[in-house]
Design a protein around this motif. Sequence first.
Motif, PDB file in Angstrom:
ATOM      1  N   UNK A   1      -8.007  10.565  -1.576  1.00 20.93           N
ATOM      2  CA  UNK A   1      -9.097  10.605  -0.826  1.00 20.93           C
ATOM      3  C   UNK A   1     -10.088   9.259  -0.883  1.00 20.93           C
ATOM      4  N   UNK A   2     -10.368   8.565   0.051  1.00 20.85           N
ATOM      5  CA  UNK A   2     -11.189   7.371   0.138  1.00 20.85           C
ATOM      6  C   UNK A   2     -12.394   7.508   0.459  1.00 20.85           C
ATOM      7  N   UNK A   3     -13.407   6.873  -0.362  1.00 18.54           N
ATOM      8  CA  UNK A   3     -14.613   6.996   0.122  1.00 18.54           C
ATOM      9  C   UNK A   3     -15.297   5.407   0.126  1.00 18.54           C
ATOM     10  N   UNK A   4     -15.875   5.068   1.248  1.00 18.36           N
ATOM     11  CA  UNK A   4     -16.375   3.537   1.472  1.00 18.36           C
ATOM     12  C   UNK A   4     -17.773   3.332   0.823  1.00 18.36           C
ATOM     13  N   UNK A   5     -17.893   2.493  -0.080  1.00 17.98           N
ATOM     14  CA  UNK A   5     -19.123   2.369  -0.879  1.00 17.98           C
ATOM     15  C   UNK A   5     -19.974   1.614  -0.199  1.00 17.98           C
ATOM     16  N   UNK A   6     -19.759   0.540   0.750  1.00 21.41           N
ATOM     17  CA  UNK A   6     -20.708  -0.289   1.819  1.00 21.41           C
ATOM     18  C   UNK A   6     -19.614  -0.915   2.579  1.00 21.41           C
ATOM     19  N   UNK A   7     -20.815  -1.561   3.495  1.00 19.72           N
ATOM     20  CA  UNK A   7     -20.158  -2.504   4.439  1.00 19.72           C
ATOM     21  C   UNK A   7     -19.470  -1.658   5.881  1.00 19.72           C
ATOM     22  N   UNK A   8     -18.752  -2.499   6.436  1.00 21.33           N
ATOM     23  CA  UNK A   8     -18.224  -1.983   7.824  1.00 21.33           C
ATOM     24  C   UNK A   8     -16.779  -1.760   7.831  1.00 21.33           C
ATOM     25  N   UNK A   9     -15.953  -2.041   6.739  1.00 27.08           N
ATOM     26  CA  UNK A   9     -14.479  -2.015   6.767  1.00 27.08           C
ATOM     27  C   UNK A   9     -14.167  -0.606   6.722  1.00 27.08           C
ATOM     28  N   UNK A  10     -13.407  -0.124   7.478  1.00 27.32           N
ATOM     29  CA  UNK A  10     -12.864   1.448   7.264  1.00 27.32           C
ATOM     30  C   UNK A  10     -11.366   1.602   6.822  1.00 27.32           C
ATOM     31  N   UNK A  11     -11.023   2.748   6.089  1.00 24.99           N
ATOM     32  CA  UNK A  11      -9.632   2.811   5.749  1.00 24.99           C
ATOM     33  C   UNK A  11      -8.952   3.599   6.729  1.00 24.99           C
ATOM     34  N   UNK A  12      -7.845   2.821   6.985  1.00 20.33           N
ATOM     35  CA  UNK A  12      -7.026   3.452   8.350  1.00 20.33           C
ATOM     36  C   UNK A  12      -5.608   3.920   7.791  1.00 20.33           C
ATOM     37  N   UNK A  13      -5.527   3.795   6.620  1.00 23.14           N
ATOM     38  CA  UNK A  13      -4.294   4.260   6.083  1.00 23.14           C
ATOM     39  C   UNK A  13      -4.152   4.094   4.466  1.00 23.14           C
ATOM     40  N   UNK A  14      -2.895   4.502   4.146  1.00 22.97           N
ATOM     41  CA  UNK A  14      -2.551   4.252   2.850  1.00 22.97           C
ATOM     42  C   UNK A  14      -1.119   3.510   2.515  1.00 22.97           C
ATOM     43  N   UNK A  15      -1.160   2.892   1.429  1.00 21.66           N
ATOM     44  CA  UNK A  15       0.129   2.235   0.974  1.00 21.66           C
ATOM     45  C   UNK A  15       0.507   2.756  -0.346  1.00 21.66           C
ATOM     46  N   UNK A  16       1.663   3.479  -0.513  1.00 19.75           N
ATOM     47  CA  UNK A  16       2.125   4.280  -1.620  1.00 19.75           C
ATOM     48  C   UNK A  16       3.328   3.610  -2.180  1.00 19.75           C
ATOM     49  N   UNK A  17       3.344   3.309  -3.573  1.00 21.78           N
ATOM     50  CA  UNK A  17       4.655   2.977  -4.341  1.00 21.78           C
ATOM     51  C   UNK A  17       5.228   3.831  -5.263  1.00 21.78           C
ATOM     52  N   UNK A  18       6.349   3.945  -5.302  1.00 18.95           N
ATOM     53  CA  UNK A  18       6.980   4.967  -6.191  1.00 18.95           C
ATOM     54  C   UNK A  18       7.242   4.317  -7.513  1.00 18.95           C
ATOM     55  N   UNK A  19       8.004   4.945  -8.501  1.00 16.85           N
ATOM     56  CA  UNK A  19       8.152   4.874  -9.760  1.00 16.85           C
ATOM     57  C   UNK A  19       8.827   3.331  -9.984  1.00 16.85           C
ATOM     58  N   UNK A  20       9.571   2.821  -8.972  1.00 15.98           N
ATOM     59  CA  UNK A  20      10.126   1.620  -9.231  1.00 15.98           C
ATOM     60  C   UNK A  20       9.526   0.564  -8.623  1.00 15.98           C
ATOM     61  N   UNK A  21       8.308   0.781  -7.950  1.00 18.62           N
ATOM     62  CA  UNK A  21       7.465  -0.104  -7.139  1.00 18.62           C
ATOM     63  C   UNK A  21       7.699  -0.447  -5.820  1.00 18.62           C
ATOM     64  N   UNK A  22       8.752   0.102  -5.391  1.00 20.38           N
ATOM     65  CA  UNK A  22       9.178   0.338  -3.926  1.00 20.38           C
ATOM     66  C   UNK A  22       8.087   0.832  -3.144  1.00 20.38           C
ATOM     67  N   UNK A  23       7.699   0.103  -1.963  1.00 15.69           N
ATOM     68  CA  UNK A  23       6.881   0.694  -1.052  1.00 15.69           C
ATOM     69  C   UNK A  23       7.268   1.899  -0.309  1.00 15.69           C
ATOM     70  N   UNK A  24       6.735   2.886  -0.251  1.00  9.84           N
ATOM     71  CA  UNK A  24       7.273   4.186   0.395  1.00  9.84           C
ATOM     72  C   UNK A  24       6.845   4.227   2.091  1.00  9.84           C
TER      73      UNK A  24
END
Length: 234
Positions: free
Chosen positions: A47-70
């Motif tokens: 869950x993401x909350x924006x503290x201030x400013x105008x930049x909004x979250x549009x997605x997420x980047x997950x990495x697994x146990x090996x550091x690989x981007x999913x």
Amino acid sequence: MNKKSIFRSLAIVVASVCASFASFAGTGTSADPYTVCAASGYKLTAATSIASGTVNASGYRWKDNSGTVLSETSSALTVSAAATPVTSTTTLHYTVEASSGAGCYSDPQDIYVTLVPAPTLTAPTLANSCAMNTGATASTINLTAPTSSAPTLPSGVTITWGNWSGGTGTGTITQGSNGAATTPTPGTAGSYTYSVTSSYSGMNVTGSACSSTATATIVIDPLPIAPSTTISGI
């Protein structure tokens, strides 16, 4: 343009582990990982909350146990149970970052998940017994606790026992503690089977895949026919 400094102070990312059997024992930190039955899948939700400013979250980047981007870019990462059974308690490390449409990323949040193998049970061996003589005092079958091969469990996780059942028509089963019970020996010859189930409690994710059932069978041998006697001279 990927300027992490723009977005990293604007997003706070919080991940939680979700399941219908959740008891929320862990918090997902390295000191207090989520605990999950290795035979069950689980879902991490950010869950993401924006503290201030105008930049909004549009997605997420997950990495697994090996550091690989999913490939997952939504707020929910679904992890299926491993095809090869996990045989020892294992802790995995994930990270998740919130991303903006401009290609900016938040600081990563670390998520730790401890996988605990399902317990396996070895039922007690019950020696054959004899059917009860008419008028005799019934003997007792001791349904001792099965032997569990559960691994060393994380703090707060314990094995819980269901009640012994079975042996239809053999009398009331008196439940004991820690998986033990007693029941009267059946008076009728035959084979009688009793069962008991163990599962974990205190986990974030358990489920039916992490329960194990043991059965114990006892054979009641028939009594010989009572003799009759006659008398004759010698």
